[in-house]
Write a protein that holds these residues in place. Structure first.
Motif, PDB file in Angstrom:
ATOM      1  N   GLY A 103       0.753  -1.083   0.016  1.00 24.49           N
ATOM      2  CA  GLY A 103       0.119   0.077  -0.117  1.00 24.49           C
ATOM      3  C   GLY A 103       0.802   1.090   0.017  1.00 24.49           C
ATOM      4  O   GLY A 103       1.986   1.446  -0.639  1.00 24.49           O
ATOM      5  N   ASN A 104       0.450   2.122   0.815  1.00 24.63           N
ATOM      6  CA  ASN A 104       1.362   3.449   0.873  1.00 24.63           C
ATOM      7  C   ASN A 104       1.953   3.581   2.022  1.00 24.63           C
ATOM      8  O   ASN A 104       2.250   4.499   2.832  1.00 24.63           O
ATOM      9  N   THR A 105       2.555   2.420   2.687  1.00 18.22           N
ATOM     10  CA  THR A 105       3.458   2.289   3.931  1.00 18.22           C
ATOM     11  C   THR A 105       4.690   2.124   3.572  1.00 18.22           C
ATOM     12  O   THR A 105       5.379   2.030   2.490  1.00 18.22           O
ATOM     13  N   SER A 106       5.497   2.105   4.397  1.00 18.33           N
ATOM     14  CA  SER A 106       7.059   1.904   4.319  1.00 18.33           C
ATOM     15  C   SER A 106       7.267   0.318   4.710  1.00 18.33           C
ATOM     16  O   SER A 106       8.453  -0.321   4.481  1.00 18.33           O
ATOM     17  N   VAL A 107       6.270  -0.595   4.726  1.00 19.53           N
ATOM     18  CA  VAL A 107       6.359  -1.958   4.947  1.00 19.53           C
ATOM     19  C   VAL A 107       6.778  -2.515   3.737  1.00 19.53           C
ATOM     20  O   VAL A 107       6.083  -2.335   2.673  1.00 19.53           O
ATOM     21  N   THR A 108       7.991  -3.214   3.555  1.00 17.14           N
ATOM     22  CA  THR A 108       8.155  -4.217   1.963  1.00 17.14           C
ATOM     23  C   THR A 108       7.523  -5.324   2.357  1.00 17.14           C
ATOM     24  O   THR A 108       7.663  -6.143   3.282  1.00 17.14           O
TER      25      THR A 108
END
Length: 94
Positions: A79-84
């Motif tokens: 999504g628009n997160t920094s989680v890869t």
């Protein structure tokens, strides 16, 4: 138990443990240190082996990898997160 006088032996400090031992309980290691007999290391025969000269050169050799490419993949985010997102073995199917 304290080491006391013993006929035919003298007291010596074990180099490895630092404990006082009788002279008949220690042995000089190949490095020159006085160590308990049961813990003493011996020089290995492999230390004395020397390679012999090769009389002939090899007829050919593998030149190795000449051209190769490195595949670099950019990380994908959830999504628009920094989680890869971890790539899975079947990620190319979705």
């Amino acid at each position: 138990m304290r080491n006391r006088w013993k006929k035919g032996a003298f007291l010596i400090i074990d180099s490895e443990s630092g404990m006082t031992r009788y002279s008949d309980q220690v042995k000089k290691d190949y490095t020159g240190e006085m160590i308990t007999k049961r813990h003493a290391d011996y020089e290995q025969p492999q230390d004395f082996i020397r390679p012999s000269d090769d009389p002939r050169p090899i007829p050919f050799s593998n030149p190795g990898l000449q051209d190769f490419t490195v595949a670099v993949s950019a990380p994908t985010f959830v999504g628009n997160t920094s989680v890869t997102a971890r790539p899975s073995p079947a990620s190319h199917l979705y």
